[in-house]
Design an enzyme around this catalytic site. Structure first.
Site, PDB file in Angstrom:
ATOM      1  N   SER A 229     -39.388  11.343 -35.414  1.00 25.28           N
ATOM      2  CA  SER A 229     -40.429  11.126 -36.740  1.00 25.28           C
ATOM      3  C   SER A 229     -39.641  10.408 -38.027  1.00 25.28           C
ATOM      4  O   SER A 229     -38.802  11.660 -38.564  1.00 25.28           O
ATOM      5  CB  SER A 229     -41.542  11.985 -36.697  1.00 25.28           C
TER       6      SER A 229
ATOM      7  N   LYS B 296     -38.977   7.185 -33.799  1.00 24.13           N
ATOM      8  CA  LYS B 296     -40.356   7.579 -34.381  1.00 24.13           C
ATOM      9  C   LYS B 296     -40.114   6.313 -35.872  1.00 24.13           C
ATOM     10  O   LYS B 296     -39.857   7.090 -36.650  1.00 24.13           O
ATOM     11  CB  LYS B 296     -40.863   7.947 -34.224  1.00 24.13           C
TER      12      LYS B 296
ATOM     13  N   LYS C  48     -41.767   5.697 -39.310  1.00 24.98           N
ATOM     14  CA  LYS C  48     -42.967   5.358 -39.505  1.00 24.98           C
ATOM     15  C   LYS C  48     -43.501   4.078 -40.339  1.00 24.98           C
ATOM     16  O   LYS C  48     -42.267   3.662 -40.974  1.00 24.98           O
ATOM     17  CB  LYS C  48     -43.383   6.751 -41.301  1.00 24.98           C
TER      18      LYS C  48
ATOM     19  N   ASP D 194     -45.352   4.807 -35.724  1.00 26.79           N
ATOM     20  CA  ASP D 194     -46.604   4.713 -36.240  1.00 26.79           C
ATOM     21  C   ASP D 194     -47.216   4.489 -37.644  1.00 26.79           C
ATOM     22  O   ASP D 194     -46.494   4.867 -38.859  1.00 26.79           O
ATOM     23  CB  ASP D 194     -46.056   6.304 -36.559  1.00 26.79           C
TER      24      ASP D 194
ATOM     25  N   GLU E  77     -48.640   3.501 -32.122  1.00 23.59           N
ATOM     26  CA  GLU E  77     -49.089   5.475 -33.354  1.00 23.59           C
ATOM     27  C   GLU E  77     -50.677   4.178 -34.620  1.00 23.59           C
ATOM     28  O   GLU E  77     -50.187   4.779 -35.343  1.00 23.59           O
ATOM     29  CB  GLU E  77     -48.267   6.337 -33.055  1.00 23.59           C
TER      30      GLU E  77
ATOM     31  N   ASP F 231     -53.792   9.363 -32.876  1.00 19.13           N
ATOM     32  CA  ASP F 231     -53.312  10.217 -33.098  1.00 19.13           C
ATOM     33  C   ASP F 231     -54.351  11.429 -34.048  1.00 19.13           C
ATOM     34  O   ASP F 231     -55.437  11.724 -33.617  1.00 19.13           O
ATOM     35  CB  ASP F 231     -51.649  10.195 -33.931  1.00 19.13           C
TER      36      ASP F 231
ATOM     37  N   LYS G 228     -51.660  16.712 -31.445  1.00 21.49           N
ATOM     38  CA  LYS G 228     -51.927  18.312 -32.266  1.00 21.49           C
ATOM     39  C   LYS G 228     -52.332  19.259 -32.389  1.00 21.49           C
ATOM     40  O   LYS G 228     -53.367  19.086 -32.377  1.00 21.49           O
ATOM     41  CB  LYS G 228     -51.630  17.467 -33.264  1.00 21.49           C
TER      42      LYS G 228
ATOM     43  N   GLY H 196     -46.626  16.290 -34.485  1.00 20.94           N
ATOM     44  CA  GLY H 196     -45.606  16.898 -35.774  1.00 20.94           C
ATOM     45  C   GLY H 196     -46.457  17.142 -36.654  1.00 20.94           C
ATOM     46  O   GLY H 196     -46.954  16.343 -37.134  1.00 20.94           O
TER      47      GLY H 196
HETATM   48  O1  OSB Z   1     -48.930  10.937 -38.438  1.00 21.67           O
HETATM   49  O2  OSB Z   1     -47.483  12.581 -36.660  1.00 21.67           O
HETATM   50  C1  OSB Z   1     -47.547  11.697 -38.196  1.00 21.67           C
HETATM   51  C2  OSB Z   1     -46.371  14.365 -40.599  1.00 21.67           C
HETATM   52  C3  OSB Z   1     -47.229  14.176 -41.425  1.00 21.67           C
HETATM   53  C4  OSB Z   1     -48.633  14.180 -40.967  1.00 21.67           C
HETATM   54  C5  OSB Z   1     -48.830  13.028 -40.209  1.00 21.67           C
HETATM   55  C6  OSB Z   1     -47.250  13.062 -39.153  1.00 21.67           C
HETATM   56  C7  OSB Z   1     -45.935  13.467 -39.718  1.00 21.67           C
HETATM   57  C8  OSB Z   1     -45.010  12.867 -38.943  1.00 21.67           C
HETATM   58  C9  OSB Z   1     -43.963  13.816 -38.673  1.00 21.67           C
HETATM   59  O3  OSB Z   1     -45.098  11.895 -38.234  1.00 21.67           O
HETATM   60  C10 OSB Z   1     -43.496  14.856 -37.422  1.00 21.67           C
HETATM   61  C11 OSB Z   1     -42.689  15.920 -37.518  1.00 21.67           C
HETATM   62  O4  OSB Z   1     -41.697  15.750 -37.637  1.00 21.67           O
HETATM   63  O5  OSB Z   1     -43.455  17.176 -38.424  1.00 21.67           O
HETATM   64 MG    MG Z   2     -49.202  10.177 -36.318  1.00 23.19          MG
END
Ligand code: OSB
Ligand code: MG
Length: 379
Positions: A135, A161, A163, A188, A213, A238, A262, A290
């Site tokens: 991510s 992925k 953001k 995402d 996402e 999510d 999660k 994550g």
């Molecule tokens: O939405 O998946 C998410 C990190 C913090 C809060 C929300 C998210 C995330 C990530 C990072 O996408 C995932 C990771 O590398 O731990």
């Molecule tokens: Mg997410």
């Protein structure tokens, strides 16, 4: 399993680089660890809250409060036969899934050690290795993203992925797709859009994304169903999914075709397995999300990801992407094929580095069956 003592610790850990999402930038993590001891066996869990209530409503401090005042007093001194009983004992506490997950998962670690099973096997997992993606946080420009993606692909990660947020979306995705026409790519939004943005979001359909996402409100399933009708790209939920009932409602409504699972968000391994099984019943694939976890949370993610419906690469990646030094030994490592091997030793399969944990600890509270009030130290 007689729960003899519980220790709550807050650690401060600095990420190797800042991580930007549509809700803000994170650099220094405040990590809560739960250590439980039952029948003389120690187990670890991580509370995966963020520092601020911008991803969901929990924070490091709300979790400390709810665990100290309500959850731990309900469990300390209890004799349970399995970790799966924990949600029932904590059922009076509404919400606060991440707080509850930290403690339930520590007891799963203990149960696995007592039964001499890897945690993945105790949960019912079979996969010897799990598929990994990364991510990537929002960057200043698409160019800055390109080198990072090339680097992660060279390491072996199977899915990228990105953001996104309004203003940092279409141009970024277009540039990445142009340079990397064949990679498995997803985005995402962390709830950065509204249903009124449907035409804008539809422009993402041309980029052959694996999924988009959580584009809409964090607690809103119905509007995602309306959006999914208008998109060819699969919607993945999510934030919206806190339990298997939400998963069922979302699937029946057509709000998503994929679910990000999660552990913290759904309240621990018991409910995570229930969400997993619900999705399996409807042929909806899941993958492990994550929360910028330390090694303890990461190890739990690896164990969970061995279940059979984890059909897409997760956001579970190598320790060294996050930390100069992780708190577990060995650290989580990724193979050149972009997989993590599921540990085969009993319990979590990674040892907690106690000396390092002590060094990173900023506050600590201990409960044992003798005292109703904890002993607290602040450093
Ligand atoms: O939405 O998946 C998410 C990190 C913090 C809060 C929300 C998210 C995330 C990530 C990072 O996408 C995932 C990771 O590398 O731990
Ligand atoms: Mg997410």
């Amino acid at each position: 399993m007689k729960i003899e003592s519980i220790t709550l610790r807050e650690l401060q850990m600095r990420l190797r680089s800042p991580f930007e999402t549509s809700f803000g930038v994170t650099q220094t993590r405040r990590i809560l660890l739960v250590e439980a001891v039952a029948d003389g066996v120690s187990g670890w869990g991580e509370v995966t809250t963020s520092e601020a209530p911008f991803y969901n409503s929990e924070t490091t401090d709300t979790a400390w409060h709810v665990l100290s005042e309500f959850a731990i007093p309900l469990l300390i001194g209890k004799d349970i036969s399995a970790a799966v009983e924990v949600p029932g004992l904590l059922a009076r506490i509404r919400g606060h899934q991440m707080a509850k997950a930290g403690i339930e998962n520590a007891l799963w670690d203990i149960e696995a050690q007592q039964k001499q099973l890897p945690l993945s096997k105790l949960l019912g997992g079979q996969l010897a290795e799990i598929a990994c993606g990364v991510s990537l946080g929002i960057r200043e420009s698409p160019e800055l993203l390109m080198d990072k993606i090339a680097e992660e692909l060279a390491i072996g990660y199977q899915r990228i992925k990105l953001k996104i947020k309004p203003g940092k979306d279409l141009a970024y995705v277009a540039a990445v797709r142009k340079r990397f026409p064949n990679i498995v790519l997803s985005v995402d939004a962390n709830s950065a859009y509204a249903l009124g943005d449907v035409d804008h979001l539809r422009a993402l359909d041309q980029f052959d994304l694996l999924m988009i996402e959580q584009p809409l409100q964090w607690d809103e399933i119905y509007s995602h169903a309306q959006l999914q009708k208008c998109l060819s790209t699969a919607v993945c939920l999510d934030e919206c999914i806190s339990n298997s009932r939400h998963a069922q409602a979302a699937i029946e409504l057509g709000a998503c075709r994929i679910i990000n699972l999660k552990l913290g968000r759904v309240g621990g391994h018991s409910e995570a397995r229930a969400v997993h099984d619900m999705c399996w019943k409807y042929s909806i694939p899941v993958w492990c999300g994550g929360m910028l976890e330390s090694g303890v949370g990461r190890a739990h993610n690896v164990a969970m990801s061995a279940l059979p419906n984890f059909l897409l690469p997760g956001d579970v990646s190598a320790s060294k992407r996050y930390w100069d030094e992780d708190i577990i030994d060995p650290e989580v490592e990724v193979t050149p094929q972009g997989t993590i091997r599921t540990p085969t030793s009993p319990g979590l399969g990674y040892a907690v580095k106690r000396r390092l944990v002590d060094r990173l600890t900023r506050r600590k509270s201990d409960w044992n069956g003798m005292t109703s009030k904890p002993e607290t130290k602040v450093s």
